[in-house]
Design a protein around this motif. Structure first.
Motif, PDB file in Angstrom:
ATOM      1  N   PHE A 211      -0.643 -14.402  -1.632  1.00 25.87           N
ATOM      2  CA  PHE A 211      -1.260 -12.702  -1.466  1.00 25.87           C
ATOM      3  C   PHE A 211      -0.338 -11.504  -1.851  1.00 25.87           C
ATOM      4  O   PHE A 211      -1.193 -10.428  -1.908  1.00 25.87           O
ATOM      5  CB  PHE A 211      -2.011 -12.764  -0.204  1.00 25.87           C
ATOM      6  N   LEU A 212       0.908 -11.683  -1.549  1.00 26.44           N
ATOM      7  CA  LEU A 212       1.825 -10.715  -1.719  1.00 26.44           C
ATOM      8  C   LEU A 212       2.478 -10.562  -2.993  1.00 26.44           C
ATOM      9  O   LEU A 212       2.925 -11.404  -3.363  1.00 26.44           O
ATOM     10  CB  LEU A 212       2.860 -10.634  -0.648  1.00 26.44           C
ATOM     11  N   ASN A 213       2.417  -9.247  -3.644  1.00 23.80           N
ATOM     12  CA  ASN A 213       2.691  -8.866  -4.841  1.00 23.80           C
ATOM     13  C   ASN A 213       3.882  -7.577  -4.809  1.00 23.80           C
ATOM     14  O   ASN A 213       3.515  -6.648  -3.979  1.00 23.80           O
ATOM     15  CB  ASN A 213       1.762  -8.858  -6.098  1.00 23.80           C
ATOM     16  N   ASP A 214       4.852  -7.742  -5.875  1.00 21.63           N
ATOM     17  CA  ASP A 214       5.652  -6.361  -5.892  1.00 21.63           C
ATOM     18  C   ASP A 214       4.490  -5.481  -6.598  1.00 21.63           C
ATOM     19  O   ASP A 214       3.919  -5.627  -7.602  1.00 21.63           O
ATOM     20  CB  ASP A 214       6.566  -6.620  -6.719  1.00 21.63           C
ATOM     21  N   VAL A 215       4.540  -4.154  -6.181  1.00 20.26           N
ATOM     22  CA  VAL A 215       3.651  -2.990  -6.797  1.00 20.26           C
ATOM     23  C   VAL A 215       4.953  -2.064  -6.973  1.00 20.26           C
ATOM     24  O   VAL A 215       5.373  -1.441  -6.202  1.00 20.26           O
ATOM     25  CB  VAL A 215       2.684  -2.771  -5.722  1.00 20.26           C
ATOM     26  N   VAL A 216       4.890  -1.910  -8.366  1.00 24.76           N
ATOM     27  CA  VAL A 216       5.652  -0.774  -8.929  1.00 24.76           C
ATOM     28  C   VAL A 216       5.135   0.473  -8.869  1.00 24.76           C
ATOM     29  O   VAL A 216       3.936   0.639  -9.520  1.00 24.76           O
ATOM     30  CB  VAL A 216       6.347  -1.053 -10.358  1.00 24.76           C
ATOM     31  N   GLU A 217       5.510   1.566  -8.190  1.00 22.01           N
ATOM     32  CA  GLU A 217       4.940   2.816  -8.217  1.00 22.01           C
ATOM     33  C   GLU A 217       5.035   3.486  -9.731  1.00 22.01           C
ATOM     34  O   GLU A 217       5.989   3.408 -10.207  1.00 22.01           O
ATOM     35  CB  GLU A 217       5.281   3.772  -7.143  1.00 22.01           C
TER      36      GLU A 217
ATOM     37  N   THR B  50       1.935   3.601   7.838  1.00 20.18           N
ATOM     38  CA  THR B  50       0.534   2.731   8.504  1.00 20.18           C
ATOM     39  C   THR B  50       0.857   1.212   8.389  1.00 20.18           C
ATOM     40  O   THR B  50       0.496   0.419   9.198  1.00 20.18           O
ATOM     41  CB  THR B  50      -0.834   3.365   8.003  1.00 20.18           C
ATOM     42  N   VAL B  51       1.189   0.980   7.081  1.00 23.71           N
ATOM     43  CA  VAL B  51       1.313  -0.670   6.949  1.00 23.71           C
ATOM     44  C   VAL B  51       2.641  -0.961   7.555  1.00 23.71           C
ATOM     45  O   VAL B  51       2.669  -2.150   8.373  1.00 23.71           O
ATOM     46  CB  VAL B  51       1.610  -0.650   5.481  1.00 23.71           C
TER      47      VAL B  51
ATOM     48  N   ALA C 215       0.905  -1.017   0.022  1.00 25.79           N
ATOM     49  CA  ALA C 215      -0.028  -0.119   0.011  1.00 25.79           C
ATOM     50  C   ALA C 215       0.744   1.327  -0.017  1.00 25.79           C
ATOM     51  O   ALA C 215       1.325   1.807   0.995  1.00 25.79           O
ATOM     52  CB  ALA C 215      -0.988  -0.050   1.137  1.00 25.79           C
ATOM     53  N   PRO C 216       1.408   1.600  -1.260  1.00 28.44           N
ATOM     54  CA  PRO C 216       2.554   2.889  -1.074  1.00 28.44           C
ATOM     55  C   PRO C 216       1.706   4.030  -0.741  1.00 28.44           C
ATOM     56  O   PRO C 216       2.343   5.029  -0.493  1.00 28.44           O
ATOM     57  CB  PRO C 216       2.793   2.719  -2.836  1.00 28.44           C
ATOM     58  N   ASP C 217       0.267   3.959  -0.862  1.00 24.15           N
ATOM     59  CA  ASP C 217      -0.365   5.515  -0.505  1.00 24.15           C
ATOM     60  C   ASP C 217      -0.452   5.546   1.044  1.00 24.15           C
ATOM     61  O   ASP C 217      -0.679   6.414   1.515  1.00 24.15           O
ATOM     62  CB  ASP C 217      -1.863   5.347  -1.086  1.00 24.15           C
TER      63      ASP C 217
END
Length: 276
Positions: free
Chosen positions: A270-276, A220-221, A214-216
């Motif tokens: 459930f976990l994945n890389d998220v590129v901003e 908090t994460v 959750a890059p936003d």
């Protein structure tokens, strides 16, 4: 637990995605170095002056660290996007965040078991005193250092998710292999050192992966992950002492290996890389 999530989010905001794993690893390397240097000193202080003495020195060092942060660390040019508008409860409704907390609890249950069981085991079965345990902790700290360095070198190249999976699976295999050392103290030391190497490798690999769920709302994460880590660290020692008193080493190893395997499974699903 109050400091680390803020620090991790701060570093993640400063570092670009393609170098974020290495940036976070550099901080964990500092942790490993401090453990390698300080644990034998702490053991010596306890033997020589009693258990209260190390706390005075550690308190002083914490105050020095706070002063250095205040004076020298710059503000980030851009802060985490939409941080103020994303609530913790909305994050907890996301499946990948729930899974991230599950990974944190499961993995750090095994970490808590490791942190507890080797000291009990070596003290009761091999007669280690505080100084011996401090020296063993130094070896463990050196293994943590190497694990953090390797994770920092490969996590951005292999990918945060892939590297975390490799580490979690290797940690589970090594933990399950510890009983193979039987009563051979030399082999026990080797197994413990290799196990903690992979545990530290995985911890460092997970941090940049958590931050991309959750890059936003990265801070908090990281706070939620710290909560999960704390729950795991609270559960692990209770499991260790209870099982040790009634059943011995085997069930402790089994529970830790299962916890690590569960963490790997949640990561895979459930976990994945998220590129901003």
């Amino acid at each position: 637990n109050a400091y680390l999530p803020a620090q991790q989010a701060y570093i993640s905001d400063l570092a670009p995605y393609e170098r974020r794993g290495r940036a976070l690893a550099s901080i964990d390397i500092a942790f490993a170095v401090s453990g390698m240097v300080m644990m034998p000193i702490v053991g010596w202080l306890i033997n020589a002056y009693g258990w209260r003495t190390p706390f005075l020195g550690l308190s002083f060092l914490s105050l020095v660290a706070a002063l250095l942060i205040w004076v020298y660390l710059p503000e980030t040019k851009t802060r985490t996007k939409k941080e103020a508008s994303t609530s913790m409860w909305s994050l907890l409704r996301r499946r990948n965040i729930q899974a991230s907390m599950g990974v944190a609890i499961s993995f750090f249950t095994a970490v808590g078991i490791f942190m507890t069981f080797w000291g009990i085991w070596l003290s009761e079965d091999f007669g280690f005193d505080a100084l011996d345990l401090g020296l063993m902790a130094q070896q463990i700290g050196f293994a943590e250092l190497l694990g953090a360095i390797l994770a920092g070198l490969v996590v951005d190249r292999l990918g945060k998710r892939r590297t975390s999976l490799i580490g979690a699976i290797a940690s589970a295999i090594m933990f399950a292999s510890i009983p193979l050392a039987q009563e051979n103290l030399f082999l026990i030391r080797i197994f413990l050192v290799i196990t903690v190497f992979w545990i530290e490798f995985t911890i460092v690999s997970y941090f940049p992966l958590y931050g991309e769920q959750a890059p936003d709302a990265r801070a908090t994460v990281f706070s939620l992950i710290a909560l999960g880590n704390g729950i795991g660290l609270a559960i692990g020692p209770v499991i260790t002492t209870s099982l040790w008193n009634f059943f011995g080493l085997g069930p402790i190893i089994f529970v830790a290996a299962v916890s690590l395997t569960l963490a790997a499974g949640l990561t895979w699903l459930f976990l994945n890389d998220v590129v901003e």
